[in-house]
Every structure is written in C-alpha cells, then in structure tokens.
Design an enzyme around this catalytic site. Structure first.
Site, PDB file in Angstrom:
ATOM      1  N   GLU A 321      56.390  17.491  31.335  1.00  0.00           N
ATOM      2  CA  GLU A 321      57.177  18.917  30.243  1.00  0.00           C
ATOM      3  C   GLU A 321      58.556  19.230  31.228  1.00  0.00           C
ATOM      4  OE1 GLU A 321      54.855  21.427  28.233  1.00  0.00           O
ATOM      5  OE2 GLU A 321      55.024  20.049  26.320  1.00  0.00           O
ATOM      6  N   HIS A 342      36.965   3.523  42.070  1.00  0.00           N
ATOM      7  CA  HIS A 342      35.856   2.788  40.854  1.00  0.00           C
ATOM      8  C   HIS A 342      36.585   2.428  39.504  1.00  0.00           C
ATOM      9  CE1 HIS A 342      32.151   2.238  43.431  1.00  0.00           C
ATOM     10  NE2 HIS A 342      32.482   3.832  43.528  1.00  0.00           N
ATOM     11  N   LYS A 457      57.253  17.705  16.018  1.00  0.00           N
ATOM     12  CA  LYS A 457      57.132  18.970  15.090  1.00  0.00           C
ATOM     13  C   LYS A 457      57.876  19.033  14.017  1.00  0.00           C
ATOM     14  CE  LYS A 457      56.279  22.028  19.254  1.00  0.00           C
ATOM     15  NZ  LYS A 457      56.348  23.282  19.647  1.00  0.00           N
TER      16      LYS A 457
HETATM   17  O1  PA5 Z   1      55.094  24.938  28.141  1.00  0.00           O
HETATM   18  C1  PA5 Z   1      54.852  24.681  26.760  1.00  0.00           C
HETATM   19  O2  PA5 Z   1      56.071  25.865  26.730  1.00  0.00           O
HETATM   20  C2  PA5 Z   1      54.137  24.052  25.741  1.00  0.00           C
HETATM   21  O3  PA5 Z   1      53.110  23.233  26.086  1.00  0.00           O
HETATM   22  C3  PA5 Z   1      54.103  25.351  25.195  1.00  0.00           C
HETATM   23  O4  PA5 Z   1      52.893  25.909  26.166  1.00  0.00           O
HETATM   24  C4  PA5 Z   1      52.579  24.983  23.538  1.00  0.00           C
HETATM   25  O5  PA5 Z   1      53.617  23.728  22.953  1.00  0.00           O
HETATM   26  C5  PA5 Z   1      52.346  25.951  22.851  1.00  0.00           C
HETATM   27  O6  PA5 Z   1      53.034  27.035  22.188  1.00  0.00           O
HETATM   28  P1  PA5 Z   1      53.177  27.937  21.909  1.00  0.00           P
HETATM   29  O7  PA5 Z   1      52.122  28.493  22.923  1.00  0.00           O
HETATM   30  O8  PA5 Z   1      53.665  28.048  21.893  1.00  0.00           O
HETATM   31  O9  PA5 Z   1      52.117  28.195  20.714  1.00  0.00           O
END
Ligand code: PA5
Length: 466
Positions: A321, A342, A457
């Site tokens: 990410e 394995h 989303k």
């Molecule tokens: O790293 C990030 O920001 C994302 O992976 C969020 O943690 C994830 O989308 C969850 O978001 P939230 O904490 O707003 O529910």
C-alpha cells in the site's frame, strides 16, 4: 541494549547481486532522506504547513514510541499508555473473549503482535494458563458470512452471562470510522451482544477510532465511556504502535512498554548511525537497488518461525500500500520456512531472477529444545540424528538454503532478531516502517495514503445502491 542485525553478505554475489560501491554511492542521498524526515516531514506535519502535493503526510508514527514513553514516564496518569493499560485490565477482568473488529492497518498489526509474542495456541489455553487474559479473535476484516457466523457460534455457545467465561467484548477499530467491512460486522455483533448483556452494552465495547467519525458517534450513542484514539498523522498501516496495536497487545498480556522501548531504540539508531552502518537505511537501499537496478521487484520476506508469519503479512500490506503507486514498487510475498521450502522454494531457487530474499531469523528458541530421539527399529532412518535437537535441524536447513541460493546466484539478506520478544519485535516493526518511508522517498513516491483503494469502495457502494 542490543539491536537486531542486518546481514548483507548474501546480496554481494557475482552476477545478480549488488556491488558494494553501488550501495555506498547512495549513502549521501540516504542520509539526506533520513534528515529530511526529522527536519522537514515532522516539523511540517506539526505546523500543518506541508504543501498539497506532499499530502497526506502521515509521518507522526516516526517519533510516536518516544512520545508515548515520555508521557508515560513523566505524567503517567495523563498518558495514553496508562489509558491503554487501565482499559485492558478492566476488560480482561470483565470478559473471557474479545473480538477485535478492523481491516488492513486496523487489524494486521495486532494480529502480528499476537502471533509473534503469544503462546501459539493461546486461545486454546484455560483462563488460568492465559494468566487471566482474554482469548482474542479478529473479525470485520472481510465480508464472509460463514466466518462471521462461525465466530458467533463460538461466542453464543455459553449463555450464562453472569460467568466471566461466557462473557465477551468488542474492540472495533477504524481510523475513518466508516469502513464498510468493519461497520457491518460491528452492527451484527452488537445486536448479539445486546441480546446477551441486556440493556447496557457500553462496558463491553472499547472503540479505537478517529474523533467525530461514524464509529465514534455510534459508540458515544451507546454510552461507551472509554474511547482510544488513532492519533492524527498516523496512517492505518503505520499504526501498530498506537492504541490500534497496543490495546489488543495489552489485552493479551504482552509487555507494551518493552515493545515501545524496542521501537525507540530503533529510532535512536536510525537518527544517529551513519548511513553505511544504519540498518534501516541499508535495508531500504538494498531493496531499492535490487528493484530498480536488477529488476528484482519481488520482495520475499522469508520468516524462519511460524510465529513470524503474521509480521510477514503485516509487511506485505505495508510495502504494497505504501509503494505500489505510479506503476512502481516491489511486490511483497511472505514465506514461512521450512514449511514453504516444500511449496515456493523451487521457484525461488530456479525461477525468474526477479526476487530479493529477506530472511528473518528468530535466533534463540523460547522453549526447551526438543530432541529427535532414538527408535528401536529405526524404520524412519533417523537414528543417525537421534541426538540432534529441533533447533539444530532448523540451523542445518537455514545454512542449506543459504548455500543453495548462493550456488545459484540468488541474492539474499537476513534480519537477525537474536530472540523473538517484545523488545526485538518493537525494533523490527519500527525498522520496517521507517525503511518503507525511506524507500518511498528513493522512488519519489509518497509512501502515505492509498488512493488506489478508493475505486473499489466507490464501486461497492454504488453496487449496494448507496
Ligand atoms: O493502511 C491503511 O490506512 C488502510 O489499510 C486502513 O488501515 C484500512 O483501509 C482500514 O481503514 P480504517 O481504519 O479507516 O477502517
């Protein structure tokens, strides 16, 4: 206090590896990036002066461990760490199971802490064996009817709410407060909790969220008095050392002060060590050079203990990410050895030359060494190694893989923990977060934010008729 180590020998190999000069040529740039994290990023964040193209600037995770420890030591009653410990103690005494609801950065860190630092069968142990700490489950990290129902089956099997063994609580975690997966699971679990606990459910719910979001409003509406915040300027995948990871860890009896002390020690090293000796900068630089100069854009985090698998998965998210932007960024994969020798090892040994192997070596085992032992008929032909211990067999495998990779010109480096404990895990997590930011800066990518995740989303909401 000792620091975890980075072993880089295995990347300086003839054809496919790096040359030492290539790495040292980056030292100046690395030191510049490190200094700008402290001199520019942190101060621009604090002053709110970052220009639009530098946003988001979720840099507050960098000195978070230092700040949390400082307030805990100087003004304990007012400190977040104290709040976390008090809430954890209260909830531990009240319930025997806690469900952590969260997705992505709002759950992977907590899971990494549980798997690396708790008994491998923690939830199966009796309350006494668990030291009175509750069993911990993770949900709200998917849209999976059967998984959610399975957990409800487990939670609803005891119906004597007056017995602590039958009581359970919820820790919903969402920075935005509006993530659909987590919100749906929370609503469903809340309805069940109401059926069991009667009118007052607020004692059984501790939200961790951003102020004024939907989760904040909903839990306030329920009368929940304890709310822990995801601090400003700390992105989800960088939040493991905030309440997001610390409350679940404290609920499991993990020494969270020691965890933060480990992270603080890594910060000190990162700030002070020259680039050539700085394990954060060297790790980032090796990953970067292998990616952009040797086309080794698959980053295999090869962990040599089952307990480290969830740290690998946490790193998968962190790298993917943070750097998977602008058609750039290495692709992370976690393997657990010797299990995956394995399954994946064939490809790592003889497949495309597109991988950098990062071994994570646990060091000392935490329990007494088991010995293979004699067997009278020796049908399995193991009597020749009857006196060897399981750790000795593992050492032979680690060495064997190292020899095999070198023999095939496959670059590999190692992170040596010495031992898996809160202090070394704190160091490792902070090291990987800092290195990811440095690597992003080397690639001229903003490591914070995840704009690409928004598309699904939006589509999902539209498909739901919202
Ligand atoms: O790293 C990030 O920001 C994302 O992976 C969020 O943690 C994830 O989308 C969850 O978001 P939230 O904490 O707003 O529910």
């Amino acid at each position: 206090m000792s620091l975890i180590e980075l072993a880089t020998d295995g990347v300086f190999i003839p054809q496919r590896g790096l040359q030492k000069e290539e790495l040292s040529a980056l030292d100046g740039r690395l030191a510049e990036i490190r200094d700008s994290i402290y001199e520019r990023d942190l101060s621009e964040f604090a002053a709110g002066t970052a220009s639009d193209e530098r946003l988001p600037l979720d840099t507050a995770f960098v000195d978070l461990p230092d700040r949390l420890l400082h307030t805990y030591k100087s003004d304990r009653d007012q400190s977040v760490l104290n709040d976390v410990l008090v809430v954890a103690r209260r909830l531990s005494e009240l319930v025997d199971r806690v469900v952590v609801l969260g997705i992505g950065g709002s759950y992977m860190g907590a899971r990494a802490l549980m798997e690396s630092l708790c008994h491998p069968y923690f939830n199966e142990l009796s309350r006494g064996q668990r030291g009175g700490y509750p069993r911990l489950y993770f949900e709200g990290n998917n849209v999976d009817n059967d998984a959610l129902q399975g957990l409800l089956d487990l939670l609803l099997q005891g119906n004597e709410w007056q017995h602590v063994e039958d009581r359970w609580g919820i820790v919903p975690i969402s920075k935005s407060g509006g993530t659909t997966e987590t919100a749906v699971a929370f609503r469903i679990m809340l309805a069940k909790l109401r059926e069991l606990a009667g009118g007052t459910v607020s004692d059984y719910i501790v939200p961790i969220t951003g102020a004024d979001g939907r989760l904040d409003q909903m839990t306030k509406g329920l009368g929940c008095g304890e709310m822990l915040e995801v601090p400003d300027g700390v992105g989800g995948r960088f939040s493991v050392l905030s309440a997001v990871g610390l409350l679940p860890a404290a609920l499991l009896g993990i020494d969270i002060v020691r965890l933060l002390e480990g992270a603080k020690a890594m910060n000190e090293h990162f700030r002070q060590a020259a680039a050539a000796e700085n394990i954060v900068l060297q790790f980032a630089a090796i990953g970067h050079l292998m990616d952009v100069k040797r086309n080794a854009n698959i980053r295999v985090l090869s962990v040599w203990s089952k307990s480290l698998e969830a740290i690998g998965l946490w790193y998968d998210q962190l790298l993917a990410e943070s750097l998977g932007k602008n058609q750039l960024g290495a692709t992370p994969i976690t393997t657990v050895n010797t299990r995956d020798l394995h399954s994946r090892a064939q490809q790592h040994q003889q497949g495309c030359y597109d991988k950098l192997i990062v071994n994570v070596l646990p060091g000392r085992h935490r329990t007494d060494a088991l010995t293979v032992g004699h067997h009278e008929k020796n049908e399995d032909r193991l009597n020749d190694i009857a006196d060897k211990t399981v750790p000795e067999v593992l050492d032979a495998a680690i060495l064997g893989v190292d020899q095999a990779l070198r023999g095939d010109d496959r670059p590999a480096i190692g992170i040596e923990l010495g031992e898996i404990n809160p202090y070394t895990v704190g160091q490792l997590l902070q090291m990987l977060m800092l290195a990811t930011v440095v690597e992003g800066r080397l690639l001229h990518i903003n490591p914070y934010g995840q704009p690409g995740v928004q598309a699904y989303k939006t589509n999902m909401d539209r498909n739901l008729g919202r």
